[in-house]
Every structure is written in structure tokens, then in C-alpha cells.
Design a protein around this motif. Structure first.
Motif, PDB file in Angstrom:
ATOM      1  N   ASP A 179       0.851  -1.188   0.000  1.00 47.30           N
ATOM      2  CA  ASP A 179       0.000   0.000   0.000  1.00 47.30           C
ATOM      3  C   ASP A 179       0.891   1.245   0.000  1.00 47.30           C
ATOM      4  O   ASP A 179       1.569   1.538   0.986  1.00 47.30           O
ATOM      5  N   TRP A 180       0.859   1.987  -1.103  1.00 41.50           N
ATOM      6  CA  TRP A 180       1.675   3.193  -1.222  1.00 41.50           C
ATOM      7  C   TRP A 180       0.915   4.445  -0.802  1.00 41.50           C
ATOM      8  O   TRP A 180       1.407   5.565  -0.990  1.00 41.50           O
ATOM      9  N   ASN A 319       9.376   3.157 -13.504  1.00 42.51           N
ATOM     10  CA  ASN A 319       9.554   4.408 -12.773  1.00 42.51           C
ATOM     11  C   ASN A 319       9.370   4.271 -11.263  1.00 42.51           C
ATOM     12  O   ASN A 319       9.933   5.055 -10.503  1.00 42.51           O
ATOM     13  N   ILE A 320       8.575   3.316 -10.815  1.00 49.14           N
ATOM     14  CA  ILE A 320       8.268   3.229  -9.393  1.00 49.14           C
ATOM     15  C   ILE A 320       9.519   2.830  -8.599  1.00 49.14           C
ATOM     16  O   ILE A 320      10.337   2.039  -9.061  1.00 49.14           O
ATOM     17  N   ILE A 321       9.697   3.417  -7.427  1.00 47.67           N
ATOM     18  CA  ILE A 321      10.818   3.083  -6.549  1.00 47.67           C
ATOM     19  C   ILE A 321      10.360   1.947  -5.638  1.00 47.67           C
ATOM     20  O   ILE A 321       9.602   2.163  -4.698  1.00 47.67           O
ATOM     21  N   ASN A 322      10.819   0.735  -5.934  1.00 45.16           N
ATOM     22  CA  ASN A 322      10.395  -0.434  -5.163  1.00 45.16           C
ATOM     23  C   ASN A 322      11.303  -0.716  -3.981  1.00 45.16           C
ATOM     24  O   ASN A 322      10.884  -1.322  -3.003  1.00 45.16           O
ATOM     25  N   ASN A 327      22.747   4.162   3.408  1.00 45.60           N
ATOM     26  CA  ASN A 327      23.882   3.816   4.275  1.00 45.60           C
ATOM     27  C   ASN A 327      24.021   2.307   4.458  1.00 45.60           C
ATOM     28  O   ASN A 327      24.284   1.810   5.558  1.00 45.60           O
ATOM     29  N   GLY A 328      23.796   1.579   3.362  1.00 45.22           N
ATOM     30  CA  GLY A 328      23.939   0.133   3.408  1.00 45.22           C
ATOM     31  C   GLY A 328      22.728  -0.623   3.917  1.00 45.22           C
ATOM     32  O   GLY A 328      22.722  -1.850   3.912  1.00 45.22           O
ATOM     33  N   VAL A 329      21.684   0.084   4.335  1.00 45.28           N
ATOM     34  CA  VAL A 329      20.458  -0.552   4.846  1.00 45.28           C
ATOM     35  C   VAL A 329      19.413  -0.576   3.731  1.00 45.28           C
ATOM     36  O   VAL A 329      19.123   0.463   3.126  1.00 45.28           O
ATOM     37  N   ILE A 330      18.849  -1.761   3.458  1.00 44.86           N
ATOM     38  CA  ILE A 330      17.856  -1.929   2.412  1.00 44.86           C
ATOM     39  C   ILE A 330      16.462  -1.670   2.969  1.00 44.86           C
ATOM     40  O   ILE A 330      16.096  -2.193   4.023  1.00 44.86           O
ATOM     41  N   HIS A 331      15.683  -0.849   2.258  1.00 45.89           N
ATOM     42  CA  HIS A 331      14.292  -0.550   2.647  1.00 45.89           C
ATOM     43  C   HIS A 331      13.365  -0.979   1.515  1.00 45.89           C
ATOM     44  O   HIS A 331      13.563  -0.583   0.362  1.00 45.89           O
ATOM     45  N   ILE A 337      10.311   3.746   2.711  1.00 47.09           N
ATOM     46  CA  ILE A 337      10.843   4.353   1.485  1.00 47.09           C
ATOM     47  C   ILE A 337      10.435   5.816   1.398  1.00 47.09           C
ATOM     48  O   ILE A 337      11.255   6.703   1.102  1.00 47.09           O
ATOM     49  N   LYS A 338       9.168   6.099   1.683  1.00 41.92           N
ATOM     50  CA  LYS A 338       8.691   7.489   1.629  1.00 41.92           C
ATOM     51  C   LYS A 338       9.355   8.341   2.708  1.00 41.92           C
ATOM     52  O   LYS A 338       9.695   9.510   2.468  1.00 41.92           O
ATOM     53  N   GLN A 339       9.558   7.772   3.886  1.00 40.69           N
ATOM     54  CA  GLN A 339      10.193   8.515   4.968  1.00 40.69           C
ATOM     55  C   GLN A 339      11.644   8.847   4.634  1.00 40.69           C
ATOM     56  O   GLN A 339      12.105   9.978   4.867  1.00 40.69           O
ATOM     57  N   GLU A 340      12.380   7.888   4.073  1.00 36.04           N
ATOM     58  CA  GLU A 340      13.782   8.131   3.717  1.00 36.04           C
ATOM     59  C   GLU A 340      13.879   9.152   2.583  1.00 36.04           C
ATOM     60  O   GLU A 340      14.792   9.983   2.558  1.00 36.04           O
ATOM     61  N   ALA A 341      12.948   9.101   1.632  1.00 35.54           N
ATOM     62  CA  ALA A 341      12.942  10.095   0.555  1.00 35.54           C
ATOM     63  C   ALA A 341      12.672  11.490   1.102  1.00 35.54           C
ATOM     64  O   ALA A 341      13.303  12.481   0.695  1.00 35.54           O
TER      65      ALA A 341
END
Length: 405
Positions: A179-180, A319-322, A327-331, A337-341
Motif C-alpha cells: 500500500d503506497w 519508474n516506481i521506486i520499489n 547507508n547500506g540498509v535496504i528498505h 521508502i517514503k520517509q527516507e525520501a
């Protein structure tokens, strides 16, 4: 579970397909040393064909396999899902440490085009095979390709999983159920073709009353206009494809009636209205799918809504950021993802200054004399206004105190 298999021969690996008969109902199959093909129905609603492929290393034999599969496409016409080890890449960016082999790539791409398949972009990694030797070679020779109907019916993602004991990495295709959140508002160009659209926007804007400063008022007006446009789109603009289909059916019925009897005057008038409506709705459909797919309509021949629908789905997949790495941590989850962006761009646009500089002091006018020597002279406000008045032909200064200097 039920299964089909092809045994291995020497160093050449075999093939294995396993499925749940309560989910997939097998209707037909075909196989040889290099592939397993079986057709069936998914949950009694979606008919399709699955292929498990293991292409040979020899490029000439590989091209024979492509020709066989192209012929099978006409025998098994349902939507294809084809995956496996193709032992070929599509472009030079899909390999490291290999020499060029353009002929094999060209034949492979021609095969994909003939079968009208879409190569799903892989998430999580770039390559699927490694020779695991000192001079490492990497390539993407494993992939999954789909017919357009898959992209229209399902929102699928392809993931490359960790490579453990094998020199190949496993591939996982799954439906993306993340859910995006709310979708951003998008303006549909086809709205402008509706005769009531300009007056609707104008009246909505005028009738909207908000309080606050200019910036806040503009923000609130745009939000309210967006809500009004969404409601107008569903209630007035309607479903274009449904309306177009209904108009085409009614027009066709009138054409059939002409073959049996002369049309009444009212029926002839109705047919003219329908033809005009079909033309306008078709143009709206063209604009809408052209906008969604971002493909130049004039470069791709006549109207082909299915093609542009597929292009729009492929564009969204690309185009979607999946997944992102910070810093080496995968989300992978939408919220993180939205919070880090947000944090990234917030950091980029945050000022480090505690106090912003301000302009002040005495304003100075720099003039150049006849010998091009710079003179720095201080003037009072009264002297500046007098000089401006003189330069403007003794006219009174404008409301801001200046005219032309």
C-alpha cells in the motif's frame, strides 16, 4: 501437487514445473529437451500459457529454439508467461567480463518482438549468473517475460533473490500488494475536450472562498478544485471506454437495421449524433493513453489502445521506486521508502545559516566620467528623485518614485 519434468543429460540440467491443481487447472502441454509448455486456467478465471525454458549454449542451436517457440505461439494463443535460463542477453549492459556477441543478442530481441512479450525489469539485483571464479564474469541470462494481458490484469514485480549454492540466482515473480497510500492528483488532458470543462473550472474557482494569506489561499483553492475535478470526472466525464463501447454497439445496431429497412428520420439523426460522439470519445481515449504512456502517437501508426495500455504499465513498472539503500540498509516497505525520501530532500533544502544576511547602509551610485574613471558618490533620496525627474523631462516620478533613468 502435480508436476512435469525433463530429466538432465550429462552436465545439462533438467526442467521441473510444480503447481497446485486447486489453483491451476491443466488443459494442455508440450515439451522437449529445452522447454516445458503447459496451458491452463488460473482460479477458473484467467487462461494462460506457462513456459519453462533452458536454452542451449550454442548460438546456432539457440536460434532454432526461438523459431520453434514462435511457431508454438500461434498454436497456444493464450497470454504467455515465459521464464528460465535463456543463455543470452539483450544488450551489452547485461554482462561483465564477456566479449561482444551482437548476432545472438539481435536474434534474441527479434524473437521477443515476434512473440510480443514484455521483459519484466528485475528488482534487488542486476545480474543473475556468475562463474564464481577468480576472473569473475557476470550476466543476466535468466529472466521472465509476459504477454500484454498479464500486465493489464495483474500488478506483478520480479525479484532477484540471493545466490547461494548455484551459480544462478532464483527469480521470484509476485503480485505487488504493498500500500503506497493515496495516489497523487493527475490532470487528464482529455478533460479539455469536454464542452463543459472550462466553465466548470471557472465557476468552481470563483465560488470557492478561503481565508488566509495569498499562498495559503492558493493552496486551499487548488485542493478544493482537485476534489471537485475528481467528482466531476466520475459523474460527468464518466468512463470513456464504457461510453465508447455503448455508442459503438448502438451505432452498429442501426447499421444492421439499414440492411433490412429504411431508417426513420429520428434514427438517422441519432446515427449522426452517435458517429460524432464516437469520434470525440475515440479522440479522448487517444489523448488519455498517449498521456499515460508518454509515447508519441504519430510515430506509432493508427489507434492501438492495447499497445499504449501496455506501454503505460511498463512505464509504471520502470519508474516506481520499489527498493532503496540508505547507508547500506535496504528498505522495501512503502512507509520507510517514503520517509527516507522525505529526509533526503529535507536535508538537501534545509539552510545551515542561523541568521540570514540582510541589506542595509547607505546606497551608492557608481558613475563613469569621460576618462572612464569610476567615481563613487553618495546621494540623498531627495537628490536621486530630482535627478530622475530631470532625466524624464521634468515629469513627476511614478507611484514607486521612479520612471526611467
Amino acid at each position: 501437487m502435480e508436476y512435469m519434468s525433463v530429466d538432465s543429460e550429462g552436465s545439462a540440467r533438467g526442467l521441473l514445473c510444480i503447481w497446485d491443481p486447486e489453483i491451476f487447472k491443466l488443459n494442455g502441454y508440450c515439451s522437449n529437451r529445452r522447454f516445458i509448455l503447459f496451458s491452463g486456467t488460473f482460479l477458473n478465471s484467467f487462461d494462460y500459457v506457462l513456459l519453462n525454458v533452458y536454452a542451449p549454449n550454442d548460438a546456432s542451436i539457440r536460434n532454432i529454439l526461438w523459431e520453434i517457440l514462435v511457431k508454438l505461439k500461434s498454436i497456444f494463443p493464450n497470454p504467455w508467461c515465459m521464464g528460465g535460463d535463456f543463455n543470452e542477453i539483450r544488450n551489452n549492459g547485461e554482462r561483465i567480463g564477456f566479449s561482444r556477441r551482437d548476432k545472438g543478442m539481435k536474434e534474441f530481441n527479434e524473437f521477443i518482438n515476434k512473440c510480443e512479450l514484455t521483459d519484466l525489469p528485475m528488482l534487488g539485483r542486476k545480474y543473475t549468473w556468475c562463474n564464481a571464479q577468480e576472473n569473475e564474469k557476470w550476466s543476466r541470462i535468466d529472466r521472465i517475460m509476459l504477454s500484454p494481458e498479464w500486465l493489464i490484469s495483474f500488478k506483478l514485480k520480479l525479484w532477484g533473490l540471493p545466490r547461494l549454492l548455484s551459480d544462478h540466482c532464483p527469480l521470484l515473480i509476485r503480485k505487488d500488494e504493498r500500500d503506497w497510500g493515496p495516489k497523487p492528483f493527475k490532470f487528464i488532458n482529455a478533460w479539455t475536450l469536454h464542452p463543459n470543462f472550462p466553465s466548470f473550472v471557472e465557476n468552481t474557482w470563483k465560488e470557492t472562498t478561503v481565508r488566509g494569506g495569498p499562498g495559503q489561499a492558493l493552496l486551499q483553492k487548488l485542493k478544493l478544485l482537485k476534489l471537485a475535478l475528481k467528482k466531476w470526472n466520475s459523474e460527468v466525464f464518466g468512463n470513456i471506454s464504457t461510453n465508447l463501447k455503448a455508442a459503438e454497439v448502438e451505432s452498429h445496431d442501426l447499421d444492421i437495421s439499414v440492411e433490412e429497412r429504411p431508417l426513420l428520420a429520428s434514427e438517422r439523426d441519432r446515427r449522426r449524433v452517435l458517429q460524432n460522439e464516437i469520434w470525440k470519445l475515440s479522440k479522448m481515449m487517444k489523448w488519455m493513453w498517449q498521456q499515460k504512456s508518454r509515447v508519441n502517437w504519430t510515430l506509432n501508426g493508427d489507434k492501438n489502445t492495447r499497445f499504449f495500455h501496455v506501454m503505460a504499465s511498463c512505464k509504471q513498472n520502470r519508474n516506481i521506486i520499489n527498493i532503496i539503500s540508505v547507508n547500506g540498509v535496504i528498505h522495501k516497505e512503502p512507509d520507510t521508502i517514503k520517509q527516507e525520501a522525505l529526509l533526503h530532500f529535507k536535508k538537501q533544502f534545509t539552510e545551515d545559516w542561523a541568521n540570514r544576511p540582510s541589506l542595509g547602509g547607505v546606497f551608492k551610485l557608481v558613475q563613469v566620467n569621460h576618462h572612464f574613471q569610476e567615481l563613487e558618490i553618495e546621494f540623498s533620496e531627495a537628490e536621486i528623485k530630482a535627478a530622475i525627474k530631470e532625466c524624464n523631462g521634468n515629469k513627476a516620478p511614478g507611484p514607486d518614485g521612479f520612471n526611467l533613468l
